[in-house]
Design an enzyme around this catalytic site. Structure first.
Site, mmCIF file in Angstrom:
data_model
loop_
_atom_site.group_PDB
_atom_site.id
_atom_site.type_symbol
_atom_site.label_atom_id
_atom_site.label_comp_id
_atom_site.label_asym_id
_atom_site.label_seq_id
_atom_site.Cartn_x
_atom_site.Cartn_y
_atom_site.Cartn_z
ATOM 1 N N TYR A 137 0.841 -1.191 0.000
ATOM 2 C CA TYR A 137 0.000 0.000 0.000
ATOM 3 C C TYR A 137 0.884 1.252 0.000
ATOM 4 C CZ TYR A 137 -3.149 3.513 1.916
ATOM 5 O OH TYR A 137 -3.859 4.660 2.127
ATOM 6 N N LYS A 141 1.093 4.285 -2.740
ATOM 7 C CA LYS A 141 0.763 5.662 -2.370
ATOM 8 C C LYS A 141 1.939 6.606 -2.619
ATOM 9 C CE LYS A 141 -3.419 5.974 -1.094
ATOM 10 N NZ LYS A 141 -4.288 7.035 -1.606
ATOM 11 N N THR A 165 -2.674 12.247 9.294
ATOM 12 C CA THR A 165 -2.378 11.268 10.339
ATOM 13 C C THR A 165 -3.593 10.339 10.497
ATOM 14 O OG1 THR A 165 -1.619 11.035 12.615
ATOM 15 C CG2 THR A 165 -3.320 12.696 12.210
ATOM 16 N N LEU A 167 -7.056 9.027 11.204
ATOM 17 C CA LEU A 167 -8.322 9.776 11.196
ATOM 18 C C LEU A 167 -9.436 8.939 11.815
ATOM 19 C CD1 LEU A 167 -8.028 11.002 7.500
ATOM 20 C CD2 LEU A 167 -7.438 12.295 9.575
ATOM 21 N N HIS A 180 -9.349 0.395 11.829
ATOM 22 C CA HIS A 180 -8.213 0.947 12.576
ATOM 23 C C HIS A 180 -8.529 0.896 14.072
ATOM 24 C CE1 HIS A 180 -7.168 3.368 8.716
ATOM 25 N NE2 HIS A 180 -6.532 2.226 8.736
HETATM 26 N N1 LIG Z 1 -8.593 6.335 7.395
HETATM 27 C C1 LIG Z 1 -7.512 6.959 7.797
HETATM 28 O O1 LIG Z 1 -7.155 6.970 9.001
HETATM 29 C C2 LIG Z 1 -6.655 7.695 6.796
HETATM 30 C C3 LIG Z 1 -5.567 8.398 7.294
HETATM 31 C C4 LIG Z 1 -4.783 9.083 6.388
HETATM 32 C C5 LIG Z 1 -5.058 9.080 5.039
HETATM 33 N N2 LIG Z 1 -6.119 8.393 4.591
HETATM 34 C C6 LIG Z 1 -6.305 8.398 3.118
HETATM 35 O O2 LIG Z 1 -7.601 8.766 2.760
HETATM 36 C C7 LIG Z 1 -8.004 8.069 1.564
HETATM 37 C C8 LIG Z 1 -9.373 7.471 1.777
HETATM 38 O O3 LIG Z 1 -9.316 6.641 2.906
HETATM 39 P P1 LIG Z 1 -10.644 6.351 3.775
HETATM 40 O O4 LIG Z 1 -10.199 6.058 5.145
HETATM 41 O O5 LIG Z 1 -11.666 7.408 3.527
HETATM 42 O O6 LIG Z 1 -11.123 4.967 3.090
HETATM 43 P P2 LIG Z 1 -12.602 4.423 2.880
HETATM 44 O O7 LIG Z 1 -13.488 4.925 3.949
HETATM 45 O O8 LIG Z 1 -12.471 2.969 2.653
HETATM 46 O O9 LIG Z 1 -13.029 5.157 1.496
HETATM 47 C C9 LIG Z 1 -12.461 4.782 0.275
HETATM 48 C C10 LIG Z 1 -13.516 5.011 -0.791
HETATM 49 O O10 LIG Z 1 -12.927 4.701 -2.063
HETATM 50 C C11 LIG Z 1 -13.882 3.977 -2.814
HETATM 51 N N3 LIG Z 1 -13.204 3.107 -3.777
HETATM 52 C C12 LIG Z 1 -12.253 2.179 -3.534
HETATM 53 N N4 LIG Z 1 -11.895 1.541 -4.686
HETATM 54 C C13 LIG Z 1 -12.656 2.099 -5.668
HETATM 55 C C14 LIG Z 1 -12.756 1.879 -7.076
HETATM 56 N N5 LIG Z 1 -12.020 0.950 -7.699
HETATM 57 N N6 LIG Z 1 -13.641 2.620 -7.778
HETATM 58 C C15 LIG Z 1 -14.419 3.541 -7.152
HETATM 59 N N7 LIG Z 1 -14.371 3.813 -5.818
HETATM 60 C C16 LIG Z 1 -13.493 3.096 -5.089
HETATM 61 C C17 LIG Z 1 -14.633 3.147 -1.779
HETATM 62 O O11 LIG Z 1 -15.897 2.797 -2.288
HETATM 63 P P3 LIG Z 1 -16.503 1.364 -1.816
HETATM 64 O O12 LIG Z 1 -16.487 1.384 -0.309
HETATM 65 O O13 LIG Z 1 -17.865 1.379 -2.404
HETATM 66 O O14 LIG Z 1 -15.569 0.350 -2.387
HETATM 67 C C18 LIG Z 1 -14.758 4.132 -0.601
HETATM 68 O O15 LIG Z 1 -15.918 4.929 -0.716
HETATM 69 C C19 LIG Z 1 -6.921 7.047 1.271
HETATM 70 O O16 LIG Z 1 -6.151 7.528 0.210
HETATM 71 C C20 LIG Z 1 -6.094 7.021 2.525
HETATM 72 O O17 LIG Z 1 -4.752 6.881 2.231
HETATM 73 C C21 LIG Z 1 -6.940 7.706 5.405
#
Ligand SMILES: NC(=O)c1ccc[n+]([C@@H]2O[C@H](COP(=O)([O-])OP(=O)(O)OC[C@H]3O[C@@H](n4cnc5c(N)ncnc54)[C@H](OP(=O)(O)O)[C@@H]3O)[C@@H](O)[C@H]2O)c1
Length: 313
Positions: A137, A141, A165, A167, A180
């Protein structure tokens, strides 16, 4: 950015994407669009191209990604590498070809080296070996982050990146297999309270130090960067404050009003001993977080309680 700009938020239903949509709308942006995974699979190069051809967005936020916990990363590294690299290549290239005026790419602090200086400055990226449990991953990224830099350097595209960081908040993933630490704790304490369980077992020793940012604060910072930042280097987004996992557990226990005991299972992994972002650059740009941990945990638990049906369990 103009209030009438068409802003495409990829991943608009996820934890991060949904918060960014809320923040943009709260700031008066009236033309925010999204497509569900079913409507537009971002793995499809032609599908993404047709979408850009039809919608011609002015601004893009790439908050779609294949995201998961330690187990998922360990068991499916190939999928994490392929899907994240494919999504990024499709969207970033279309942002260039259709000349969007701004792209915001989201990285994550788990892509910094395993043993980085603490707090972690932006230029610690690519200075040491990665955390094995999410290497695939992380490499995907990092490629996305660097691509934004290279498109800016070669074409002058205004593609920026940020590095949030850990979230938490509304629309988080509460499935204990892929979640998480924060959502896992909220669910465990809630279910123990509902079932009258005498104790809750948590992973590890409770000693690691971690930083947590409420997702609506993170979204506010993202919109701030969209409006005020065009630098080549990514920007860390965090609070600059850390707690031990043990202190976090006490904070969640208090928010859930669980009366039972906490049992630590030291046979389970602790992960890296400390992970704190250096937010000097972000503060220097004029942004500071507003929601502290206790208030954020209470808000996250309230959302969980009110949306337990809809939550990803
Ligand atoms: N969560 C954290 O603590 C955190 C911290 C730092 C950075 N981030 C960054 O924030 C970003 C989003 O993370 P998140 O935590 O919001 O994840 P998430 O809640 O799983 O959201 C990801 C979204 O992307 C969609 N998706 C995934 N594959 C797809 C595809 N092939 N086509 C269309 N849609 C797709 C998913 O839709 P479906 O669910 O319908 O598949 C979901 O709505 C990531 O880049 C991550 O690196 C997250």
């Amino acid at each position: 950015m103009k209030q009438t700009d068409k802003i495409y938020v990829a991943g608009h239903r996820g934890l991060v994407g949904s918060a960014i949509v809320r923040s943009l709308q709260a700031k008066g942006y009236t033309n925010v669009i999204g497509r569900t995974h079913k409507e537009l699979d971002l793995l499809s190069q032609q599908g993404v191209r047709d979408f850009f051809e039809k919608e011609r967005p002015d601004v893009v936020v790439l908050a779609a990604a294949k995201v998961g916990g330690i187990n998922a990363n360990n068991t499916a590294p190939a999928e994490f590498a392929y899907e994240n690299m494919q999504i990024q290549c499709n969207v970033i290239q279309c942002c260039h070809d259709f000349q969007v005026k701004k792209l915001l790419f989201l990285g994550s602090t788990c892509i910094y080296p395993r043993i980085a200086p603490q707090p972690i400055p932006e230029d610690a990226l690519l200075t040491g070996p990665l955390e094995e449990t999410n290497e695939a991953y992380a490499i995907a990224k990092i490629a996305g982050l660097e691509m934004c830099k290279f498109y800016k350097r070669q074409y002058g595209d205004d593609f920026i990146s940020c590095m949030p960081t850990n979230l938490y908040g509304p629309h988080d993933n509460y499935d204990l297999e892929g979640s998480h630490v924060m959502p896992a704790m909220i669910r465990k304490f809630h279910e123990a309270k509902v079932n009258g369980a005498p104790f809750v077992t948590l992973w590890g020793t409770g000693t690691p130090l971690r930083e947590f940012l409420y997702v609506d604060d993170m979204a506010d910072a993202c919109v701030f960067l969209l409006e005020h930042y065009s630098g080549e280097q990514h920007v860390n987004i965090g609070t600059g404050k850390e707690v031990t996992i043990r202190e976090l557990a006490e904070t969640v226990k208090k928010a859930v009003e669980y009366e039972g005991e906490i049992v630590w299972n030291a046979n389970m992994p602790d992960g890296t001993p400390r992970k704190l972002t250096d937010v000097t650059k972000l503060h220097g740009l004029g942004w500071q977080h507003k929601i502290d941990l206790e208030e954020g945990v209470a808000l996250a638990y309230q959302w969980f309680r009110e949306n337990v049906e809809e939550a990803r369990l």
